[in-house]
Design an enzyme around this catalytic site. Structure first.
Site, mmCIF file in Angstrom:
data_model
loop_
_atom_site.group_PDB
_atom_site.id
_atom_site.type_symbol
_atom_site.label_atom_id
_atom_site.label_comp_id
_atom_site.label_asym_id
_atom_site.label_seq_id
_atom_site.Cartn_x
_atom_site.Cartn_y
_atom_site.Cartn_z
ATOM 1 N N ASP A 111 0.521 -7.314 -4.226
ATOM 2 C CA ASP A 111 0.456 -6.258 -5.231
ATOM 3 C C ASP A 111 -0.855 -5.508 -5.043
ATOM 4 O O ASP A 111 -1.933 -6.092 -5.096
ATOM 5 C CB ASP A 111 0.511 -6.878 -6.630
ATOM 6 N N THR A 150 9.826 -7.023 6.504
ATOM 7 C CA THR A 150 10.322 -7.298 5.163
ATOM 8 C C THR A 150 10.739 -5.997 4.478
ATOM 9 O O THR A 150 10.438 -4.908 4.949
ATOM 10 C CB THR A 150 9.242 -7.981 4.318
ATOM 11 N N ARG A 151 11.375 -6.133 3.346
ATOM 12 C CA ARG A 151 11.799 -4.937 2.613
ATOM 13 C C ARG A 151 10.602 -4.119 2.148
ATOM 14 O O ARG A 151 10.680 -2.895 2.042
ATOM 15 C CB ARG A 151 12.683 -5.332 1.422
ATOM 16 N N GLU A 156 7.736 -3.797 3.816
ATOM 17 C CA GLU A 156 7.279 -3.045 4.980
ATOM 18 C C GLU A 156 8.218 -1.869 5.271
ATOM 19 O O GLU A 156 7.767 -0.759 5.569
ATOM 20 C CB GLU A 156 7.195 -3.948 6.203
#
Length: 238
Positions: A147, A216-217, A219
């Protein structure tokens, strides 16, 4: 009203101001099943205050049953990277920490689909785990697209601050690798400033991912929106 799933872990952990929300959209029925059926077996015991009020050390060998190398992923998101690493390196044990319950449910579904058996899941703050791990007990740590807490007044919530990095240094072995991936330039700036004083040497700062990387989603979203990722590697100073 969003239905809160019944889950077999401490529903009221102490808030330490590192993560944001714990729940998102309503879970699918299958995800509720993963939480009720699978999480209890995969969750390490003795991490929560209710189970370990004296904060006695919990050896990774007690979690995995042997003396294998142990890795940690802080905030595993949807679990793509964690499951990929578990499948790629079956001889190690990976502990994933994630307070966002929707992400935990997603990971559990991926664990079922991949059939990996070397994962332990702590559905909470990584610092609770670091509080009870022995010194020099981790061989590799991942911080993948954390985050960003973009507002300046929230930068203290970022993981790459002494409050988190000094405990991390304590529980990592000399020579252990610490990988950080982010698409936020200011997060990388703070990472490069804060991690070395905590006891880590910079090994690489690159726009090319690691050879064993899986996108990953997070990225993929960054790339779609024109934010190039950075991949930074540190090594625990010995």
């Amino acid at each position: 009203m969003t239905e809160t799933p019944k889950t077999p872990f401490d529903p009221h952990p102490p808030r330490r101001n590192f993560y944001g929300r714990r729940h998102g959209k309503t879970l699918r029925q299958s995800q509720k099943g993963y939480l009720s059926d699978d999480l209890g077996e995969l969750r390490p015991r003795g991490i929560t205050l209710s189970e370990n009020p004296q904060r006695l050390p919990i050896s990774p060998s007690a979690i995995f049953g042997d003396e294998r190398p142990v890795w940690l992923e802080v905030g595993f998101g949807g679990g793509e990277h964690l499951v990929h690493m578990a499948a790629t390196y079956p001889g190690i044990g990976i502990i994933g920490c994630e307070p966002f319950i929707n992400g935990v449910a997603m990971l559990l579904g991926k664990i079922r689909a991949a059939g990996v058996g070397n994962v332990s899941v702590h559905p909470g703050d990584a610092r609770d785990l670091m509080d009870v791990l022995p010194d020099a007990s981790l061989d590799r740590v991942f911080l993948m697209y954390p985050d960003p807490w973009p507002k300046a007044r929230h930068h203290r919530r970022r993981f790459v601050t002494p409050e988190h990095l000094l405990p991390l240094a304590r529980v990592t072995r000399p020579g252990a690798e610490f990988r950080v991936a982010s698409d936020i330039p200011d997060y990388i700036r703070q990472t490069l400033e804060e991690v070395p004083p905590a006891g880590f040497d910079l090994v690489a700062d690159s726009d090319v991912p690691w050879p064993d990387w899986i996108s990953t989603r997070y990225e993929q979203k960054a790339l779609r929106e024109g934010r190039p990722p950075r991949y930074v590697t540190f090594r625990r100073r010995g």
